[in-house]
Enzyme design. Structure first.
Site, PDB file in Angstrom:
ATOM      1  CG  ASP A 416      -4.559  -2.227  -4.564  1.00 30.57           C
ATOM      2  OD1 ASP A 416      -3.812  -2.350  -5.542  1.00 30.57           O
ATOM      3  OD2 ASP A 416      -4.645  -1.172  -3.890  1.00 30.57           O
ATOM      4  CE  LYS A 417       2.987  -2.496  -2.870  1.00 29.17           C
ATOM      5  NZ  LYS A 417       3.224  -1.405  -1.882  1.00 29.17           N
ATOM      6  CB  THR A 418      -0.637   0.916  -2.589  1.00 23.87           C
ATOM      7  OG1 THR A 418       0.578   0.445  -3.156  1.00 23.87           O
ATOM      8  CG2 THR A 418      -0.406   2.278  -1.949  1.00 23.87           C
ATOM      9  CB  THR A 569       1.220  -4.073  -6.239  1.00 21.79           C
ATOM     10  OG1 THR A 569       1.792  -2.780  -6.060  1.00 21.79           O
ATOM     11  CG2 THR A 569       2.335  -5.067  -6.548  1.00 21.79           C
ATOM     12  N   GLY A 570       0.945  -2.234  -8.754  1.00 20.56           N
ATOM     13  CA  GLY A 570       1.683  -1.612  -9.849  1.00 20.56           C
ATOM     14  C   GLY A 570       3.140  -1.407  -9.518  1.00 20.56           C
ATOM     15  CE  LYS A 597      -4.023  -2.196  -9.707  1.00 22.52           C
ATOM     16  NZ  LYS A 597      -4.341  -1.409  -8.492  1.00 22.52           N
ATOM     17  CG  ASP A 616      -8.320   2.100  -4.054  1.00 26.05           C
ATOM     18  OD1 ASP A 616      -8.980   1.730  -5.041  1.00 26.05           O
ATOM     19  OD2 ASP A 616      -7.255   2.731  -4.152  1.00 26.05           O
ATOM     20  CG  ASP A 620      -7.845  -1.560  -6.855  1.00 22.42           C
ATOM     21  OD1 ASP A 620      -6.871  -1.728  -7.601  1.00 22.42           O
ATOM     22  OD2 ASP A 620      -7.753  -1.183  -5.676  1.00 22.42           O
TER      23      ASP A 620
END
Length: 745
Positions: A416-418, A569-570, A597, A616, A620
């Protein structure tokens, strides 16, 4: 991607966990060991109870989470003491048997004085050793036989019982050789091996006791009149206000209502640097307060606390059993039947060759006695214990040992990016200035104007100024311009900070240098804000979700391991691609809704990839569950995420690389140990059966016992080499290499 395929993938994952649950039946020897430990430690418990009743011990070691000093770790400590005691007593009683063994006297060339009755030393002491040292194995073999699932305990019991009965028969019929010295040494070796195993398990289980000790016994609750009262921690309730003095432990999870201090959270999160706490910040029970005094409103107690969640995860990991361990258990069962089959074939073959006599019985007994490889019982538990310890030292909590073992097979890892690859907060990534102003002056002016703002852009500006150790000048007349930015007066000049709307409102011409800067930033999906002095643009700042320095190392290291890296990512395509290009990520899934996702995970799985998801653990959760291995990254309450198989407590993506390396190294050690353990039988059983008897080579029980002990020592030593596995990561310019262990493999 249709819903049917999505459900199918999830079903596979569920079946995997269901299979694990079916296989993870409590080991049949557990209750037997508990009884043995209870008997062996009754005196110690009585002393403890008397000590507790005196009032001096109180509730020490017993907290709101329900754990105490006689819990999991104490139980394993009792098992360890029981096996240790029986080992030393049995070894001491074995000495006369060894001294009066005619075989050893002949081998070593010594003799001991005989006296009337000395011929009874061997049988009498051997009987005592069998009854005292062999009893735990006999008792633990009973449930295996009742369930028709012979295993390690059945193997051990068969070996010592056959040796015992045969030796007693040899006393009645002196023409046959006795196995008394082999019997006692076999029991001693078995006791030593189980002592080592219980010590390893106890050391791993002691993590629970150590976690329980983090909580204080009492708390200072603030009363309605403003005073304080000291109460046991387990009497705290949600909503209570407590005083945490300097140097004291936080009694439970809560929120700071008053006070400022630095709190040491390393024992929970692994973060060595104390974390600053002020009103509104959350604190975790068990962490240690610094020099300041805090008033904390309790938000969670008992099983709802972060510490209790961590303890549950540790306990789940200790109770789970790896597939390799299951293979070792099954191998012991197979070996039981193989030994019986070889013994029967041996008896028939020798009877045909030399007719039925004492030699035939001796060969059969030898096969049954030396078929017991204690190394097989140690091969996996020792590696698992060391693996668990190393994982904890590197900030990994393993909820599912099968997932830990399977991590070696990963070929694709999705991040996951953020908040995982990035910090999850806006930061200034570039600065452009014009005229006679430099970057530091521009940041100082912007920080001065943004000093009273809580906007995320203001926080990013202040953070950038702090990183450069810049002192912001005094600002007056602060004013927020709705939808456009902020304005203030600094050293007599009017300073504006804002985005393109501010320039449009003031109808400003932007210098070419700043225009080109804004265009470049826009191509990278970065936000641009401008600094105006007396209504003239003099600087521009590019803001973006800041990529963590560790992320560069993670991607490079995973590529070195032959693993593809994907990002989920969103965010928009532009933002996602900018981050992916910067990091060198292979696959990008952008503009993905949280509920979709897991479908991206399924897409990769349908391509035949073995996929891990790193997130996180909150938004997710579906993807973490869908993935072959779910890895939750985060600290604080995130460590209790139930959808993940593995939790990285330190909120550090670098630990994903360490996870894969440790999994590969552990599996390699397990295979090596199983090879050593199985190799003993492959070599010893045919020799014991007499395959090489025509050329004069026969394996005696004595030599067989020696080979067995040698294989056990080799397995134990080989497992210890896992502690020296190289978990270091590649270094990059400007980023220090992080290394947790020295390479020795």
């Amino acid at each position: 991607m249709d819903d049917h395929s999505s459900e199918s993938s999830n079903g596979n994952r569920s079946d995997r966990h269901s299979d694990v649950d079916d296989r993870e039946e409590p080991r049949v020897e557990q209750s037997i060991l508990e009884d043995e430990a209870e008997d062996a430690d009754e005196a110690e418990r009585e002393v403890d109870e008397q000590y507790d009743s005196s009032g001096t011990h109180g509730d020490h070691g017993e907290h709101a989470n329900g754990h105490n000093g006689h819990g999991e770790g104490g139980m394993h400590e009792g098992h360890e003491r029981m096996f240790r005691r029986r080992f030393f007593v049995s070894t001491l009683l074995s000495i006369p048997v060894l001294l009066y063994s005619e075989t050893l006297q002949e081998w070593l060339g010594f003799s001991v004085p005989a006296f009337p009755g000395s011929e009874w030393i061997n049988p009498v002491f051997a009987i005592i050793v069998f009854a005292y040292g062999g009893m735990p194995f006999l008792r633990m073999a009973v449930p295996e036989l009742e369930d028709r699932t012979p295993g390690m305990m059945t193997l051990i019991s068969m070996a010592i019982t056959v040796a015992f009965v045969y030796s007693l028969a040899s006393v009645v019929f002196p023409t046959a050789p006795t196995f008394f010295w082999e019997l006692v040494t076999l029991i001693d070796i078995m006791l030593l091996g189980h002592w080592i195993e219980m010590r390893s398990v106890r050391r791993a289980s002691s993590a629970l006791d150590e976690l329980a000790k983090l909580l204080p016994d009492t708390a200072e609750r603030i009363t309605e009149d403003g005073g304080t009262e000291e109460i046991p921690v387990n009497e705290l309730g949600e909503g209570d206000l407590v005083l945490v003095r300097p140097g004291a432990s936080v009694p439970a999870d809560g929120v700071v209502e008053d006070g400022d201090s630095d709190v040491n959270e390393s024992m929970i999160t692994g973060e060595s640097k104390p974390v600053s706490k002020e009103p509104g910040d959350e604190v975790i029970g068990g962490t240690i307060n610094g020099d300041g005094s805090l008033r904390v409103r309790i938000a969670a107690t008992g099983d709802e606390t972060t510490l209790a969640g961590i303890m549950r995860l540790v306990e789940e990991a200790q109770e789970s059993e790896s597939r390799t361990q299951q293979l070792a258990d099954r191998a012991a069962g197979w070996l039981f039947y193989i030994a019986l089959a070889v013994a029967i074939v041996t008896g028939i073959a020798w009877t045909i060759a030399v007719s039925f006599n004492a030699t035939v019985i001796e060969r059969v007994v030898t096969v049954l006695v030396i078929a017991c490889p204690h190394a097989l019982g140690l091969a996996i538990p020792l590696v698992v214990a060391i693996n668990t310890s190393l994982a904890a030292q590197n900030g990994m909590l393993i909820r599912d040992r099968i997932a830990m073992e399977q991590a070696r097979e990963l070929d694709t890892i999705i991040f996951d990016k953020t908040g995982t690859l990035t910090k999850g907060e806006q930061g200034i990534v570039d600065v452009e200035t014009v005229e006679d102003i430099d970057e530091d002056e521009a940041l100082s002016l912007a920080a001065a104007v943004e000093g009273d703002s809580e906007h995320m852009i203001a926080q990013a500006v202040r953070e950038a100024a702090n990183e450069r150790s810049l002192d912001a000048p005094a600002a007056t007349g602060f004013e927020a311009l709705k939808g456009r930015g902020v304005r203030a007066t600094v050293d007599g000049a009017t300073i504006h900070v804002g985005g393109p709307n501010l320039l449009s409102h003031l109808d400003m011409d932007v210098p070419p240098e700043l225009t080109a800067f804004a265009e470049r930033a826009g191509e990278d999906a970065q936000t641009v804000v401008y600094l105006l002095r007396d209504e003239m643009p003099v600087a521009a700042f590019a803001l973006a979700d800041v990529v963590r320095e560790e992320s560069y190392q993670v991607v490079d290291a995973l590529h070195e391991l032959g693993i593809e890296v994907a990002m989920l990512t969103g965010d928009s395509e532009d933002v996602a691609n900018a981050v992916a290009d910067d990091l060198g990520i292979d696959t990008v899934f952008a503009e993905v809704l949280p509920e979709d996702k897991d479908k991206k995970v399924t897409e990769l799985q349908e391509q035949g990839k073995f996929v891990a998801m790193v997130g996180d653990g909150v938004n997710d959760a579906p993807a973490l569950t869908r993935a072959d291995i779910g890895i939750a990254i985060g600290s604080g309450t995130d460590v209790a995420v139930q959808s993940a198989d593995i939790i990285l407590v330190q909120n550090n993506p670098l630990d994903v690389v360490r996870l894969v390396k440790l999994s590969r190294a552990s599996y390699r050690k397990m295979k090596e140990n199983l090879a050593w353990a199985a190799g003993y039988n492959v070599f010893a059983l045919p020799l014991a059966a007499g395959v090489l008897a025509p050329i004069g080579i026969l394996l005696s029980p004595a030599v067989g016992a020696l080979l067995m002990s040698l294989s056990t020592v080799i397995v134990a030593i080989n497992a210890q080499f896992l502690r020296r596995v190289d978990l270091s990561l590649p270094s990059l310019p400007g980023v220090p290499a992080q290394q947790t262990a020295q390479s020795a493999d």
